[in-house]
Design an enzyme around this catalytic site. Structure first.
Site, mmCIF file in Angstrom:
data_model
loop_
_atom_site.group_PDB
_atom_site.id
_atom_site.type_symbol
_atom_site.label_atom_id
_atom_site.label_comp_id
_atom_site.label_asym_id
_atom_site.label_seq_id
_atom_site.Cartn_x
_atom_site.Cartn_y
_atom_site.Cartn_z
ATOM 1 N N GLU A 127 0.634 -1.490 -0.102
ATOM 2 C CA GLU A 127 -0.265 0.273 -0.292
ATOM 3 C C GLU A 127 0.883 1.219 0.394
ATOM 4 O O GLU A 127 1.581 1.865 0.878
ATOM 5 C CB GLU A 127 -0.736 0.129 1.496
ATOM 6 C CG GLU A 127 -1.729 1.096 0.653
ATOM 7 C CD GLU A 127 -2.755 1.702 2.459
ATOM 8 O OE1 GLU A 127 -2.941 0.023 3.138
ATOM 9 O OE2 GLU A 127 -3.953 2.285 2.189
ATOM 10 N N GLY A 268 3.112 2.592 10.890
ATOM 11 C CA GLY A 268 2.811 1.415 12.099
ATOM 12 C C GLY A 268 2.506 0.304 11.635
ATOM 13 O O GLY A 268 3.965 -0.575 12.921
ATOM 14 N N MET A 270 0.391 -3.156 9.120
ATOM 15 C CA MET A 270 -0.309 -3.010 7.347
ATOM 16 C C MET A 270 -0.498 -4.088 7.628
ATOM 17 O O MET A 270 -0.688 -5.453 7.737
ATOM 18 C CB MET A 270 1.027 -2.936 6.372
ATOM 19 C CG MET A 270 -0.079 -3.634 4.981
ATOM 20 S SD MET A 270 -0.491 -2.060 4.083
ATOM 21 C CE MET A 270 -2.070 -2.376 3.699
ATOM 22 N N GLU A 271 -2.498 -4.011 6.921
ATOM 23 C CA GLU A 271 -3.824 -4.865 7.066
ATOM 24 C C GLU A 271 -3.893 -5.802 6.269
ATOM 25 O O GLU A 271 -4.432 -6.689 6.181
ATOM 26 C CB GLU A 271 -4.532 -4.088 7.352
ATOM 27 C CG GLU A 271 -5.166 -3.791 6.238
ATOM 28 C CD GLU A 271 -4.632 -2.218 5.437
ATOM 29 O OE1 GLU A 271 -3.541 -1.505 6.402
ATOM 30 O OE2 GLU A 271 -4.918 -1.670 5.146
ATOM 31 N N ASN A 272 -2.356 -6.288 5.422
ATOM 32 C CA ASN A 272 -2.019 -7.483 4.236
ATOM 33 C C ASN A 272 -3.381 -8.542 4.632
ATOM 34 O O ASN A 272 -3.284 -9.379 5.748
ATOM 35 C CB ASN A 272 -0.788 -7.895 4.060
ATOM 36 C CG ASN A 272 -0.421 -6.678 3.862
ATOM 37 O OD1 ASN A 272 -0.550 -6.394 3.629
ATOM 38 N ND2 ASN A 272 0.798 -6.889 4.778
ATOM 39 N N HIS A 304 -6.514 -2.376 14.860
ATOM 40 C CA HIS A 304 -7.277 -1.051 14.136
ATOM 41 C C HIS A 304 -6.808 -2.300 12.424
ATOM 42 O O HIS A 304 -7.360 -2.537 11.816
ATOM 43 C CB HIS A 304 -5.294 0.005 13.441
ATOM 44 C CG HIS A 304 -5.537 0.849 12.596
ATOM 45 N ND1 HIS A 304 -6.741 2.295 12.672
ATOM 46 C CD2 HIS A 304 -5.606 0.558 11.214
ATOM 47 C CE1 HIS A 304 -6.367 2.610 11.475
ATOM 48 N NE2 HIS A 304 -6.006 2.388 10.887
ATOM 49 N N GLU A 305 -4.910 -3.073 13.060
ATOM 50 C CA GLU A 305 -4.978 -3.817 12.054
ATOM 51 C C GLU A 305 -6.305 -5.179 11.846
ATOM 52 O O GLU A 305 -6.478 -4.816 10.618
ATOM 53 C CB GLU A 305 -3.560 -3.494 11.644
ATOM 54 C CG GLU A 305 -2.731 -2.962 12.171
ATOM 55 C CD GLU A 305 -2.840 -2.507 10.434
ATOM 56 O OE1 GLU A 305 -3.140 -1.782 9.959
ATOM 57 O OE2 GLU A 305 -2.330 -0.709 11.164
ATOM 58 N N HIS A 308 -9.110 -3.677 10.125
ATOM 59 C CA HIS A 308 -9.460 -4.269 8.165
ATOM 60 C C HIS A 308 -9.826 -4.928 8.192
ATOM 61 O O HIS A 308 -9.997 -5.021 7.049
ATOM 62 C CB HIS A 308 -7.702 -3.511 8.270
ATOM 63 C CG HIS A 308 -7.203 -1.730 8.318
ATOM 64 N ND1 HIS A 308 -7.861 -0.820 7.529
ATOM 65 C CD2 HIS A 308 -6.360 -0.904 8.897
ATOM 66 C CE1 HIS A 308 -8.066 -0.025 7.181
ATOM 67 N NE2 HIS A 308 -6.131 0.906 8.190
HETATM 68 N N1 B3K Z 1 -3.391 1.261 5.550
HETATM 69 C C1 B3K Z 1 -2.010 0.837 6.304
HETATM 70 C C2 B3K Z 1 -0.956 2.698 6.276
HETATM 71 C C3 B3K Z 1 -0.160 2.418 4.340
HETATM 72 C C4 B3K Z 1 1.152 3.259 4.098
HETATM 73 C C5 B3K Z 1 0.745 3.634 3.030
HETATM 74 N N2 B3K Z 1 1.904 4.696 2.565
HETATM 75 C C6 B3K Z 1 -1.208 1.246 7.957
HETATM 76 C C7 B3K Z 1 -3.377 1.296 8.491
HETATM 77 O O1 B3K Z 1 -3.508 3.127 8.030
HETATM 78 O O2 B3K Z 1 -3.458 0.650 9.261
HETATM 79 ZN ZN ZN Z 2 -5.539 1.953 8.536
#
Ligand code: B3K
Ligand code: ZN
Length: 881
Positions: A127, A268, A270-272, A304-305, A308
């Protein structure tokens, strides 16, 4: 020579993709310098795409090795490949298959976007537009595909091979020292949610049974030796999973949920899908190295993740303009989770403090943009406090406007209707309009208009008629490319407080629609009349901070201190006291040099004392009340012609004055808050430490000193990082005797723990005094510092730029030049990190003329530099606009 600016991306130019990619089969053969990626894509022309239209795939610094269409190698005249684009002509009408092979160099990837290595572990960050650094693709969030990933690596180098979704198969590659694993993710997803991890990591496992009865394996992977530090993260994950079931009715949907902690990460976490990748700062915690704030941060980011998975992954964004659709909503969800896990009012105050200190200045300066922007040059620069924090406030207001029940109905409809889709803010709002029957057209302006609205409220009580009239004027200041703005729908939560502190009843309200205690403000000027109000009340306005606005009211200090002591709304008690403190600080700032110290209003001293000593109040709440606003907060309230040095002095004087006036109470309550029990990260214990450590700050900065031994003792006996760091900060910032020895002792103790050393860097970078710049420059040569690691950069350089107002904004401009030079150097390896660092310039126009001129010169110098990344170019140009 300036670098050229690329054309902006505009919301109104959105077109749905001309091709669809139903499935993606990746075969990734990992090697540190030469990784081979074979991508097999099943592609279809979208309805209405003319047969003549070529397929254009995105790339970024890619090397194409081979390309085949339906199994046939393509002649070079059938396509055009550059590092950033692959265009293929004369494609079949019906579905077809593309085989694309690319070659990557993960070790050379210092941008930490795409596939790279962190301490030897292969990992990815896709992302927003990192997948195109792995293979050519329709790298946009509205292209949803089912992914199957085969990962292959040398078994000794990477015994662990992780992908999205569920594990399918693994084994050795016969005749080699390599092995492979195959992962399949049944949920169609955009490419930005793709991830892989390969390396030699330790695993901490647990299990979770969902409300639907699904048994899920939970794994947290960390570097060997860190296994013992994952318990809090795992506990936070299980609590998040349960909470999302209970509060939003959302269950997890795969057999496994994997979290990997890496040490080189731009943000912080990433929600892969099924494979969250985290900055290790948001996973690892033990009392000796993590503060209470770190524990709370881990709980919030893990949640948070995880959240998502529904808001972001199952339902994703149609395009990057809709980023707040997943981020604002998910921040709202994680804030609610933390509020339920901890104290709701303390959480709300902390969230509003963060909003005001990060988002309000952004909204007031040249980088201001709407929660949903309409134009960007570089999407990475839009992961901002506005999209995240103001975005969360907008969702919170939606709930306030609709009420809890209709809000939940709207959320259910949204999940139901858009599951599996890439959608928009409009579609989101439509669900709430439909579920509630309310017209949300005016409310939708919150997504469109930048700038913090001001609400000016004047009150008038007519004793004979028993009527309270509030005249409410709203106005949103101009922001870049938005001059005039229509009125917003502002939900204003109000209470009328009587002389005993109780809420007064009223029979009706005219001049505005109300729901419960919420008054709906919709016009530029509105007279709202409360009928049958038995006595003259003090109006408690904007309770719970029901809208992200700047409130200006005619309440005087007597009213505010009354509310600070009596309001039923804890948020407004805090806010009322803060307002009086701000006023005193601003008066002190404009009073001039040190000699002219103003006396602190005895009523304010009494109010602070009463809060400090009130055992009926939660310690965490008292800590928030007693913590003076930060220097940047004071600057924000002053707004223009800001002199950071004067602010620093004014704040220091107020703290010293309060410490002297309240010495005995400070000492007594400080003593009361001492814990003998072993460290526990729970909210109540953390609250006691927070209060104790705010009081320690007062003690250490008391006029004439005298408490050096107390502070030093606090440092020496601390059995946890929260207390140790609090004492170290006071020792260093107040330059108390022995501060150097304390720094050495800390460094010795934590030399092997980079995350703990980050705190050591940060304490020194935020110290007041002209010598700090030289000390930060010297620390860039410390063996524990590395400009390649984003956490180190944030701890030392970012802390100086954003956390040290008086020194970054030095009148001689040396602070600006240092940050600019550092950022330009950083830009050559990690543009995202460089751009983020430069956002420290966002308030330069509010400075007094001398500093403003210096900042401008520095920014203009940067603008002239050749070869700026698009990330840095965008920030510098917007700052200067
Ligand atoms: N979705 C990611 C953030 C990605 C940032 C890319 N430059 C983390 C978050 O907000 O959960
Ligand atoms: Zn997020």
């Amino acid at each position: 020579m300036r670098t050229e600016i690329s054309a902006p991306v505009r919301l109104e130019e959105y077109r749905s993709p001309s091709f669809e990619i139903d499935t993606v089969h990746l075969d990734i053969r990992l090697a540190p310098r030469a990784t081979r990626v074979s991508a097999r894509l099943s592609v279809r022309r979208a309805a209405n795409t003319p047969a003549s239209e070529p397929l254009v795939l995105d790339g970024d610094e890619l090397t194409l090795v081979s390309l085949a269409l339906d199994g046939q190698v393509l002649a070079t005249d059938r396509y055009r490949a550059t590092p950033s684009r692959l265009e293929i002509d004369a494609l079949p009408d019906g579905p077809f298959q593309l085989d694309i092979e690319t070659r990557l160099d993960p070790d050379a990837n210092t941008k930490l976007m795409g596939l790279y290595r962190s301490n030897g572990t292969y990992c990815t960050q896709c992302e927003a537009e990192g997948f195109r650094r792995i293979t050519y693709f329709l790298d946009r969030p509205d292209c949803l595909s089912v992914y199957t990933t085969r990962i292959e690596a040398r078994a000794s180098e990477a015994p662990l091979l992780l992908g999205n979704g569920n594990p399918v198969e693994h084994g050795a590659v016969p005749g080699t020292d390599r092995h492979y694993a195959i992962w399949h993710d049944p949920h169609p997803k955009p490419s930005y949610l793709f991830a892989l991890v390969a390396g030699d990591l330790a695993c901490v496992s647990d299990r979770f049974t969902t409300a639907e009865g699904k048994d899920v394996a939970l794994n947290i992977y960390v570097e060997h030796g860190n296994e013992a530090h994952c318990a809090w993260a795992m506990d936070s994950l299980k609590r998040s999973m349960r909470w999302d079931e209970e509060v939003f009715g959302r269950c997890y949907d795969l057999d496994v949920f994997n979290i990997v902690a890496v040490s080189d990460f731009n943000m912080g976490a990433m929600e892969n899908k099924g494979l969250n990748i985290f900055n290790d700062k948001y996973v690892l915690a033990d009392p000796d190295t993590a503060t209470d704030q770190d524990y709370a941060g881990i709980e919030a980011v893990i949640a948070h993740e995880y959240f998502h998975n529904w808001t972001g992954n199952r339902i994703t964004c149609r395009d990057w303009f809709q980023l707040c659709l997943k981020e604002g909503l998910t921040v709202f969800r994680d804030q609610e989770f933390s509020a339920d896990m901890r104290s709701r009012s303390v959480k709300r105050i902390s969230d509003v403090r963060l909003l005001k200190s990060h988002q309000f200045p952004e909204d007031a300066g040249p980088l201001a943009h709407p929660v949903r922007p309409r134009l960007y040059h570089e999407i990475n620069n839009f992961y901002t406090a506005t999209v995240y924090e103001k975005g969360a406030e907008v969702v919170r207001m939606l709930k306030t406007v609709l009420g809890a029940e209709d809000f939940r109905r709207g959320m259910d409809l949204f999940f139901d209707r858009h599951d599996g889709e890439a959608t928009t803010v409009e579609a989101f709002l439509a669900c709430f309009a439909e579920a509630s029957g309310r017209d949300l057209d005016q409310f939708a302006l919150w997504y469109e208009q930048a700038g913090t609205p001001t609400l000016r409220i004047d009150s008038d009580y007519d004793a004979s008629e028993k009527r309270l009239t509030l005249t409410i004027r709203q106005q949103t200041p101009p922001t870049p490319k938005q001059a005039d703005k229509p009125a917003l729908h502002v939900p204003l939560r109000i209470g009328l407080v009587d002389a005993t502190g109780a809420d007064l009843p009223y029979t009706s309200v005219t001049g505005a629609e109300t729901t419960g205690d919420v008054v709906h403000i919709t016009a530029p000027v509105q007279k709202v009349v409360f009928h049958d109000v038995a006595e003259q009340p003090v109006a408690s306005l904007l309770r719970g901070f029901s809208a992200p606005v700047t409130l200006k009211s005619d309440l005087d200090d007597t009213d505010l201190l009354f509310l600070a002591a009596n309001d039923a709304d804890a948020f407004n008690r805090w806010e009322a006291l803060q307002t009086v403190i701000f006023k005193a600080l601003i008066e002190q700032t404009s009073a001039g040099p040190r000699q002219q110290r103003l006396a602190i209003d005895p009523r304010l001293i009494a109010a602070i004392e009463a809060t400090m000593a009130d055992d009926a109040l939660e310690p965490a709440f008292r800590a928030l009340c007693l913590q003076l606003p930060g220097e940047a907060d004071i600057a924000r309230e002053i707004g223009s012609n800001v002199d950071p040095e004067a602010i620093h002095l004014a704040r220091a004087q107020m703290r010293a004055g309060l410490a002297s006036a309240l010495g005995p109470v400070v000492k007594r309550v400080y003593g009361d808050m001492k814990d003998t029990a072993p460290y526990s990260p729970d909210a109540a214990s953390a609250g006691r430490r927070a209060l104790k450590n705010v009081l320690l700050d007062y003690l250490g900065h008391a006029q004439g000193g005298g408490n050096d031994a107390t502070v030093r003792h606090h440092f020496d006996v601390a059995d946890n990082m929260t207390d140790r760091l609090a004492a170290l900060t006071v020792l260093v910032h107040a330059r108390l005797p022995g501060y150097k020895e304390a720094l050495d002792a800390f460094a010795q103790r934590h030399a092997g723990t980079p995350l703990a050393m980050d705190k050591w860097f940060m304490v020194q970078a935020t110290a007041p005094g002209d010598e700090t710049l030289a000390s930060v420059q010297a620390l860039t040569r410390h063996p524990g510092f590395s400009p390649a690691n984003p956490n180190r950069v944030r701890a030392l350089i970012g802390a100086f730029a954003s956390g040290n107002q008086s020194q970054f904004n030095r009148a001689d401009g040396a602070g600006f030049d240092f940050i600019a030079d550092f950022a330009l150097e950083l830009d050559t390896r990690n543009p995202q990190a460089a751009a983020r660092l430069l956002s420290a310039f966002r308030s330069w126009r509010a400075l007094e003329p001398v500093r403003r001129a210096r900042a401008k010169t520095t920014l203009e110098g940067m603008a002239q530099a050749a070869d700026l990344s698009p990330d840095v170019r965008d920030i510098v140009d917007r700052c200067l606009q």
